[in-house]
Design a protein around this motif. Structure first.
Motif, mmCIF file in Angstrom:
data_model
loop_
_atom_site.group_PDB
_atom_site.id
_atom_site.type_symbol
_atom_site.label_atom_id
_atom_site.label_comp_id
_atom_site.label_asym_id
_atom_site.label_seq_id
_atom_site.Cartn_x
_atom_site.Cartn_y
_atom_site.Cartn_z
ATOM 1 N N ALA A 104 -36.439 -8.882 -28.726
ATOM 2 C CA ALA A 104 -35.892 -10.228 -28.888
ATOM 3 C C ALA A 104 -34.787 -10.267 -29.934
ATOM 4 O O ALA A 104 -33.946 -11.182 -29.923
ATOM 5 N N LEU A 105 -34.765 -9.264 -30.826
ATOM 6 C CA LEU A 105 -33.730 -9.220 -31.871
ATOM 7 C C LEU A 105 -32.500 -8.440 -31.445
ATOM 8 O O LEU A 105 -31.522 -8.389 -32.214
ATOM 9 N N TRP A 106 -32.541 -7.806 -30.295
ATOM 10 C CA TRP A 106 -31.395 -7.012 -29.857
ATOM 11 C C TRP A 106 -30.117 -7.845 -29.721
ATOM 12 O O TRP A 106 -29.047 -7.378 -30.147
ATOM 13 N N PRO A 107 -30.154 -9.031 -29.128
ATOM 14 C CA PRO A 107 -28.888 -9.795 -29.034
ATOM 15 C C PRO A 107 -28.257 -10.049 -30.395
ATOM 16 O O PRO A 107 -27.020 -9.967 -30.535
ATOM 17 N N ALA A 108 -29.086 -10.350 -31.417
ATOM 18 C CA ALA A 108 -28.537 -10.577 -32.750
ATOM 19 C C ALA A 108 -27.912 -9.303 -33.302
ATOM 20 O O ALA A 108 -26.828 -9.335 -33.919
ATOM 21 N N GLY A 109 -28.571 -8.149 -33.080
ATOM 22 C CA GLY A 109 -28.023 -6.885 -33.552
ATOM 23 C C GLY A 109 -26.724 -6.534 -32.856
ATOM 24 O O GLY A 109 -25.775 -6.041 -33.493
ATOM 25 N N LEU A 110 -26.653 -6.782 -31.545
ATOM 26 C CA LEU A 110 -25.418 -6.489 -30.814
ATOM 27 C C LEU A 110 -24.300 -7.449 -31.227
ATOM 28 O O LEU A 110 -23.122 -7.057 -31.283
ATOM 29 N N ALA A 111 -24.674 -8.688 -31.523
ATOM 30 C CA ALA A 111 -23.662 -9.627 -32.019
ATOM 31 C C ALA A 111 -23.115 -9.167 -33.369
ATOM 32 O O ALA A 111 -21.912 -9.290 -33.642
ATOM 33 N N LEU A 112 -23.995 -8.611 -34.213
ATOM 34 C CA LEU A 112 -23.550 -8.086 -35.500
ATOM 35 C C LEU A 112 -22.616 -6.892 -35.297
ATOM 36 O O LEU A 112 -21.599 -6.751 -36.006
ATOM 37 N N ALA A 113 -22.934 -6.012 -34.344
ATOM 38 C CA ALA A 113 -22.055 -4.875 -34.042
ATOM 39 C C ALA A 113 -20.687 -5.359 -33.568
ATOM 40 O O ALA A 113 -19.646 -4.817 -33.967
ATOM 41 N N PHE A 114 -20.684 -6.373 -32.716
ATOM 42 C CA PHE A 114 -19.422 -6.920 -32.221
ATOM 43 C C PHE A 114 -18.593 -7.506 -33.369
ATOM 44 O O PHE A 114 -17.374 -7.261 -33.471
ATOM 45 N N ALA A 115 -19.270 -8.247 -34.261
ATOM 46 C CA ALA A 115 -18.543 -8.875 -35.375
ATOM 47 C C ALA A 115 -17.991 -7.829 -36.332
ATOM 48 O O ALA A 115 -16.834 -7.924 -36.786
ATOM 49 N N ALA A 116 -18.785 -6.778 -36.642
ATOM 50 C CA ALA A 116 -18.326 -5.745 -37.569
ATOM 51 C C ALA A 116 -17.153 -4.979 -36.981
ATOM 52 O O ALA A 116 -16.156 -4.685 -37.663
ATOM 53 N N SER A 117 -17.238 -4.639 -35.702
ATOM 54 C CA SER A 117 -16.147 -3.895 -35.064
ATOM 55 C C SER A 117 -14.893 -4.750 -34.945
ATOM 56 O O SER A 117 -13.773 -4.261 -35.158
ATOM 57 N N LEU A 118 -15.074 -6.030 -34.628
ATOM 58 C CA LEU A 118 -13.915 -6.902 -34.475
ATOM 59 C C LEU A 118 -13.214 -7.130 -35.816
ATOM 60 O O LEU A 118 -11.984 -7.113 -35.899
ATOM 61 N N ALA A 119 -14.029 -7.293 -36.877
ATOM 62 C CA ALA A 119 -13.431 -7.510 -38.203
ATOM 63 C C ALA A 119 -12.748 -6.258 -38.711
ATOM 64 O O ALA A 119 -11.647 -6.313 -39.283
ATOM 65 N N GLY A 120 -13.338 -5.124 -38.541
ATOM 66 C CA GLY A 120 -12.750 -3.882 -39.043
ATOM 67 C C GLY A 120 -11.588 -3.407 -38.222
ATOM 68 O O GLY A 120 -10.697 -2.712 -38.737
ATOM 69 N N GLY A 121 -11.573 -3.776 -36.947
ATOM 70 C CA GLY A 121 -10.503 -3.317 -36.068
ATOM 71 C C GLY A 121 -9.362 -4.281 -35.977
ATOM 72 O O GLY A 121 -8.561 -4.188 -35.033
ATOM 73 N N ARG A 122 -9.261 -5.196 -36.934
ATOM 74 C CA ARG A 122 -8.156 -6.166 -36.982
ATOM 75 C C ARG A 122 -8.076 -6.944 -35.665
ATOM 76 O O ARG A 122 -7.039 -7.011 -35.011
ATOM 77 N N HIS A 123 -9.235 -7.470 -35.272
ATOM 78 C CA HIS A 123 -9.363 -8.334 -34.097
ATOM 79 C C HIS A 123 -8.983 -7.617 -32.799
ATOM 80 O O HIS A 123 -8.383 -8.212 -31.904
ATOM 81 N N ASP A 124 -9.360 -6.345 -32.736
ATOM 82 C CA ASP A 124 -9.183 -5.590 -31.494
ATOM 83 C C ASP A 124 -10.365 -5.929 -30.573
ATOM 84 O O ASP A 124 -11.448 -5.343 -30.665
ATOM 85 N N LEU A 125 -10.152 -6.898 -29.690
ATOM 86 C CA LEU A 125 -11.253 -7.376 -28.845
ATOM 87 C C LEU A 125 -11.781 -6.286 -27.926
ATOM 88 O O LEU A 125 -12.995 -6.124 -27.753
ATOM 89 N N GLY A 126 -10.881 -5.503 -27.352
ATOM 90 C CA GLY A 126 -11.320 -4.426 -26.466
ATOM 91 C C GLY A 126 -12.180 -3.406 -27.186
ATOM 92 O O GLY A 126 -13.216 -2.963 -26.683
ATOM 93 N N GLY A 127 -11.749 -3.004 -28.390
ATOM 94 C CA GLY A 127 -12.532 -2.037 -29.152
ATOM 95 C C GLY A 127 -13.878 -2.595 -29.561
ATOM 96 O O GLY A 127 -14.898 -1.876 -29.558
ATOM 97 N N ALA A 128 -13.919 -3.892 -29.912
ATOM 98 C CA ALA A 128 -15.182 -4.507 -30.302
ATOM 99 C C ALA A 128 -16.155 -4.557 -29.134
ATOM 100 O O ALA A 128 -17.360 -4.262 -29.283
#
Length: 357
Positions: A104-128
């Protein structure tokens, strides 16, 4: 199952060790490697504690450790994107932690992965999106090992339950068969022994004859028991009806046997069940009534009726051997019913015509 658990656990340990080695090898500088090592090792240790819960049955780690491990693993992904190193294998620490937490916590963890990748990749949506997908895939891959172990254990428990049920069913069948044999024979032996005792003083010759019949019945009971143990015992309806008439006659009970002009050809299993019904009813007449007459009727449509007068008061439904026979006839697609009136007790056993013919 112990071997499977051990294999799964060692596989997960190798996986965690591989995560540490692969991630630590990524940074180009020694200082960066030490910093990454200082983060990824505690994260993998927490992941190991989480994965040990379903595999080894150990207590879960403190919630604070899990809460700290998830953002630390996401921080490694954020660092990799800022440094330009890319998402893989930096998603692995977060994936192994997520594999150990409730789904049940997987969606929250994947959302965190998406946010970390998007923030670090300078809003590279494809990479996130790519990093999030890889995280989900790696999480599912690690969890699959645990799931396979759980399914295998469930199948093993189901097989054990099936074996236990089969053993219990066989014991019940054997108990019913033993009751059918010995309950009837011992009742007749007791009856004839009592008769011989009464005749011993007035008619020694008849008493001796009764005791010879007791000896013959005892030998027959011994033989039936041996056949039962070997699993080769069968019951003939004609033989059981003839035995019932002979035993009832010896007890001073008048018997009437009615067969159709064209008796149905009964399958061996059906004949066996009907024979057991006749045997059980005969035993019940001797034990649970002061009957003066009995009627045994076989109809052309695959039904057997056994009627006796003067029954004792008893339970509202079949009990003892009749209860076991009712279950067996029901399993064969038939029925066993009884009806008690003021002066009669009627047992009716029926099987479908298709089964009887």
């Amino acid at each position: 199952m112990t071997s499977l658990r051990r294999f799964t656990w060692y596989t997960l340990l190798v996986c965690l060790a591989g995560v540490v080695l692969i991630v630590v090898a990524q940074p180009p500088g020694a200082t960066a490697r030490v910093a990454v090592f200082a983060v990824v090792v505690p994260v993998c240790l927490v992941a190991g504690r989480l994965l040990a819960v379903p595999v080894l049955g150990t207590p879960p780690p403190p919630a604070a450790l899990t809460i700290a491990a998830v953002p630390a693993a996401a921080g490694l992904l954020l660092y990799s994107r800022i440094d330009g190193a890319g998402g893989f294998p930096w998603v692995l620490p977060l994936a192994v932690v997520l594999a150990g937490v409730p789904r049940a916590l997987w969606p929250a963890g994947l959302a965190l992965a998406f946010a970390a990748s998007l923030a670090g990749g300078r809003h590279d949506l494809g990479g996130a999106l790519s990093d999030t997908a890889i995280t989900a895939l790696c999480t599912a891959s690690v969890y699959a090992q645990i799931w396979i172990c759980t399914v295998a254990e469930g199948l093993d428990r189901a097989r054990q339950t099936e074996r236990t049920t089969a053993v219990t069913g066989e014991r019940r069948r054997f108990a019913a068969e033993l009751h059918d044999i010995q309950g009837h024979n011992l009742q007749v032996i007791a009856l004839k022994s009592e008769l011989a005792e009464r005749l011993a003083a007035t008619d020694p010759a008849r008493a001796a004859e009764q005791m010879r019949e007791v000896q013959e019945l005892a030998r027959q009971a011994l033989g039936d028991t041996r056949e039962l143990v070997r699993g080769y015992r069968s019951v003939s309806l004609d033989t059981e009806i003839a035995n019932a008439a002979r035993v009832l006659g010896a007890a001073g009970i008048r018997s009437s046997i009615s067969l159709p002009p064209d008796p149905p050809v009964l399958a061996p299993a059906v004949e066996n069940l009907f024979g057991l019904v006749v045997r059980e009813c005969t035993t019940n007449v001797l034990r649970h009534s002061t009957a003066a007459r009995c009627e045994i009727t076989l109809t052309g449509d695959g039904a057997l009726r056994f009627v006796n007068d003067n029954p004792f008061e008893g339970p509202d439904g079949p009990a003892g051997g009749l209860a076991g026979l009712r279950d067996r006839l029901t399993a064969a697609g038939g029925s066993l019913r009884f009806r008690r009136t003021d002066g009669e007790f009627t047992v009716t056993a029926a099987l479908p015509v298709a089964a009887a013919r």
